[in-house]
Design an enzyme around this catalytic site. Structure first.
Site, PDB file in Angstrom:
ATOM      1  N   GLU A  13      -6.375   4.171  -6.040  1.00 30.74           N
ATOM      2  CA  GLU A  13      -7.609   4.505  -5.277  1.00 30.74           C
ATOM      3  C   GLU A  13      -8.034   5.864  -5.833  1.00 30.74           C
ATOM      4  O   GLU A  13      -7.207   6.989  -5.470  1.00 30.74           O
ATOM      5  CB  GLU A  13      -7.432   4.387  -3.676  1.00 30.74           C
ATOM      6  CG  GLU A  13      -8.985   4.778  -3.067  1.00 30.74           C
ATOM      7  CD  GLU A  13      -8.828   4.975  -1.392  1.00 30.74           C
ATOM      8  OE1 GLU A  13      -9.613   4.806  -0.922  1.00 30.74           O
ATOM      9  OE2 GLU A  13      -7.649   5.670  -1.279  1.00 30.74           O
ATOM     10  N   HIS A  21     -11.380  -2.169   3.347  1.00 30.00           N
ATOM     11  CA  HIS A  21     -11.439  -1.849   4.687  1.00 30.00           C
ATOM     12  C   HIS A  21     -12.030  -0.633   5.006  1.00 30.00           C
ATOM     13  O   HIS A  21     -12.151   0.021   6.220  1.00 30.00           O
ATOM     14  CB  HIS A  21      -9.767  -1.646   5.109  1.00 30.00           C
ATOM     15  CG  HIS A  21      -8.960  -0.611   4.431  1.00 30.00           C
ATOM     16  ND1 HIS A  21      -8.911  -0.920   3.126  1.00 30.00           N
ATOM     17  CD2 HIS A  21      -8.804   0.381   4.824  1.00 30.00           C
ATOM     18  CE1 HIS A  21      -8.159   0.442   2.771  1.00 30.00           C
ATOM     19  NE2 HIS A  21      -8.104   1.027   3.623  1.00 30.00           N
ATOM     20  N   ASP A  22     -12.645  -0.094   3.959  1.00 28.33           N
ATOM     21  CA  ASP A  22     -13.262   1.359   4.322  1.00 28.33           C
ATOM     22  C   ASP A  22     -14.789   1.431   3.964  1.00 28.33           C
ATOM     23  O   ASP A  22     -15.598   2.017   4.242  1.00 28.33           O
ATOM     24  CB  ASP A  22     -12.671   2.515   3.261  1.00 28.33           C
ATOM     25  CG  ASP A  22     -11.361   2.827   3.514  1.00 28.33           C
ATOM     26  OD1 ASP A  22     -10.406   3.400   2.558  1.00 28.33           O
ATOM     27  OD2 ASP A  22     -11.035   2.871   4.913  1.00 28.33           O
ATOM     28  N   ASP A  55       0.900  -1.173  -0.019  1.00 26.51           N
ATOM     29  CA  ASP A  55      -0.045   0.034  -0.110  1.00 26.51           C
ATOM     30  C   ASP A  55       0.760   1.129   0.011  1.00 26.51           C
ATOM     31  O   ASP A  55       1.891   1.249   0.823  1.00 26.51           O
ATOM     32  CB  ASP A  55      -0.908  -0.062   1.152  1.00 26.51           C
ATOM     33  CG  ASP A  55      -2.396   0.573   0.940  1.00 26.51           C
ATOM     34  OD1 ASP A  55      -3.198  -0.208   1.400  1.00 26.51           O
ATOM     35  OD2 ASP A  55      -2.302   1.767   0.337  1.00 26.51           O
ATOM     36  N   ASP A  91      -2.611   4.956  -2.425  1.00 21.91           N
ATOM     37  CA  ASP A  91      -3.932   5.315  -1.677  1.00 21.91           C
ATOM     38  C   ASP A  91      -4.354   6.860  -2.144  1.00 21.91           C
ATOM     39  O   ASP A  91      -3.415   7.803  -2.397  1.00 21.91           O
ATOM     40  CB  ASP A  91      -3.428   5.661   0.029  1.00 21.91           C
ATOM     41  CG  ASP A  91      -4.355   6.216   0.914  1.00 21.91           C
ATOM     42  OD1 ASP A  91      -4.202   6.874   1.696  1.00 21.91           O
ATOM     43  OD2 ASP A  91      -5.114   4.936   1.104  1.00 21.91           O
TER      44      ASP A  91
END
Ligand code: TEU
Length: 578
Positions: free
Chosen positions: A275, A349-350, A110, A217
């Site tokens: 993302e 995870h969000d 990540d 990210d």
């Protein structure tokens, strides 16, 4: 047509290998705890690689394990080239990389470079106005005519995604620094070439350490209008046109191409996925166009934001009619049919658990709806992402008190909303539906204490339904969600139409049925799915001729009638092209 699935072990990463791959996302805090401190860690992941191998996935995407004060569970990094002791050591990570590669699984890190932690040495140095690092971040004086710390003195009216202003005052200098997320996540200034060079050097360091790619990210926030104009911010700061000043900025693609070149991402056949909240099909067509060497794929939010009231905050949930969901995914299928490539995801995870959000997590329908959501997604054209626990049909947490929550976004929303007079039960209802902790409850390995996740006290409560929903039971049950996902992933590896077939949506307005074809070179697959908790008859006339077709995968094996049961789905290979 056929993009053959190339088994691992070849010396080099073949071009476009990720087109036939399935990615499994691990959220380290919640996957497996090896030392009993109640927090998942790297040795815990390495000890459970068989689970991924049995599932058949090709890539492990590891959410952040870097050194971090954990203000946002690791998405606030204080040292990019070290592992936080709560997760283990660099040697533990090397062992995980080696363990993955030994099982034919690639590992993707990540990359969190829109911001650092405020405890990162770069930011600590930037607090000195005379330091060259000052320009590595966005430091600004108060709004003209305002004394520091007074209402409205923030340089712009931007709000943090985690509630409150996006600017933090530094008493020592009387200046503010920008943080689109928490105040402990100051934004990096990508306009500064030294910042970019430092990021690229760090990425090369990880590539030399054996990683196979990067999930990036909020990468479409890195370029912004350097004049930092005020925006029109909807309540709750959720990504909307308001953040026009920061989303998809003027130099975004220049930076993505430079990063690709300087790190050798394309040349090295490293997987790159960005993302991109606020991304559009037009932007994705450009950014994922191989000829432009920017990214391989992006994570759009268009389908997961469908339950947000237009102009509202993420907590303003509205029902999602099936035709809207079908149309959104179909638009991306058509938009990237001839150029670029899609990522496919329901969970991460969000996001709240899809089986609760888009499916039916009641005991009667949980298994079928989890399977059918998987089938529909994995048979779209693109690279599927499976989030830990999705392969078990894990559900939302059903927390009932704010004390159950640990996520900074949820806790700050609760504080802000209740302070503004919103009834506690209204806030708790919104959190139970959309809170990020719903995705972060510990992985359910077995029916034992703490679901086999830890011998200690879990950092976040284990879902009580682990007594029936757990990996041990699922792997042993041929009819489980786990074994259905195994079959889905195997189908992608074996059947070129699943990878390359042209997508065509049928019955777009049907409120219960999700039906589409994948076709190429005279062959075709049809996906028939009832995405409702009521029976749904299918009008044969609306379908290609199914006579002589072969059922490749079904939630209800042995059934071939066109009166589909609740959450029943089938993947059928046609005898002849429609
Ligand atoms: O998420 C960005 C992001 O879009 C989320 O903040 C999302 O908008 C929000 O949770 C929806 O409610 C990335 C990471 O995935 C997230 O975990 C981090 O908190 C965030 O960036 C900051 O790094």
């Amino acid at each position: 047509m056929s993009t053959p699935h190339v088994p691992f072990g070849t010396a080099t990463r073949p071009a476009d290998w990720w087109r036939t791959a399935v990615v499994y996302q691990v959220y380290p805090r919640s996957f497996a705890d090896s030392d009993g401190d109640g927090v998942g860690d790297l040795p815990g992941i390495t000890a459970h690689l068989e689970h991924l191998e049995r599932l058949g996935v090709d890539v492990l995407w590891l959410s952040p394990v870097y050194r971090s004060p954990m203000d946002d569970n690791g998405y606030d990094i204080s040292d990019y080239q070290d592992v936080d002791p709560v997760f283990g050591t660099l040697a533990d990570l090397d062992e995980l990389i080696t363990g993955c590669h030994a099982r034919g699984i690639r590992l993707v890190m990540d990359l969190v470079v829109n911001h650092t932690s405020d405890e990162h040495p770069w930011f600590v140095e930037s607090r000195d106005p005379t330091s060259p690092k000052r320009d590595w971040y966005w430091w600004r004086p108060p709004r003209p005519g305002h004394a520091p710390g007074t209402p409205g003195a923030e340089p712009t009216n931007w709000e943090s995604v985690f509630s409150g202003p996006a600017w933090e005052l530094d008493e020592a200098t009387g200046e503010y620094y920008l943080h689109l997320f928490s105040r402990k996540q100051p934004d990096l200034n990508w306009e500064n070439p030294d910042v970019r060079r430092a990021v690229y050097a760090m990425m090369r360091w990880w590539v030399d350490r054996g990683v196979d790619g990067f999930r990036m990210d909020v990468i479409d926030l890195i370029s912004r209008d350097p004049r930092l104009p005020d925006g029109v911010v909807p309540p709750g700061g959720h990504y909307g046109p308001s953040h026009a000043a920061v989303l998809n900025g003027p130099r975004l693609e220049e930076y993505l191409a430079e990063m690709n070149r300087e790190v050798g991402l394309g040349a090295g056949h490293l997987l790159t996925v960005g993302e991109m909240p606020g991304s559009t099909i037009e932007l994705a067509r450009r950014v994922t166009d191989p000829a432009r060497r920017e990214l391989d794929m992006v994570f759009t939010f268009q389908h997961v934001d469908l339950d947000v009231r237009p102009g509202g905050a993420k907590w303003d949930t509205v029902p999602v009619p099936l035709p809207a969901l079908k149309a959104t995914l179909a638009a991306w299928q058509e938009g990237l049919a001839d150029v670029g490539w899609n990522s496919l995801y329901w969970n991460n995870h969000d996001q709240p658990r899809a089986v609760t959000r888009f499916g039916d997590d009641s005991p009667e329908h949980r298994v079928s709806s989890a399977k059918t959501l998987g089938t529909v997604l994995h048979l779209h054209r693109g690279t599927p992402y499976v989030y830990q626990g999705e392969e078990l049909g894990m559900t939302n947490a059903s927390f009932t008190s704010i004390d159950d929550y640990r996520d900074i976004e949820s806790i700050r929303f609760h504080a802000e909303a209740t302070a503004a007079g919103v009834p506690e039960e209204t806030v708790l209802r919104a959190l139970a539906l959309k809170g990020r902790d719903n995705a972060r409850t510990p992985m359910q390995w077995d029916a034992g204490p703490n679901a086999g996740f830890t011998t200690g006290v879990p950092w976040l409560a284990v879902n009580a339904n682990h007594d029936s929903i757990n990996a041990a039971a699922a792997e042993a049950d041929p009819a489980s969600v786990f074994n259905h996902y195994r079959a889905l992933i195997a189908l992608r590896h074996e059947h070129p139409l699943v990878v390359d077939g042209r997508f065509e949506l049928l019955l777009p307005d049907h409120p219960q049925l999700w039906v589409f074809t994948r076709s190429a070179a005279g062959r075709a697959l049809v996906v028939l799915a009832n995405c409702s908790s009521q029976p749904a008859p299918v009008d044969a006339g609306a379908l290609p001729l199914l006579d002589g077709s072969t059922v490749l995968l079904a939630t209800h094996p042995g059934r071939d009638g066109l009166d589909l049961l609740p959450w029943e789905s089938r993947v059928v290979e046609l005898l002849s092209r429609p």
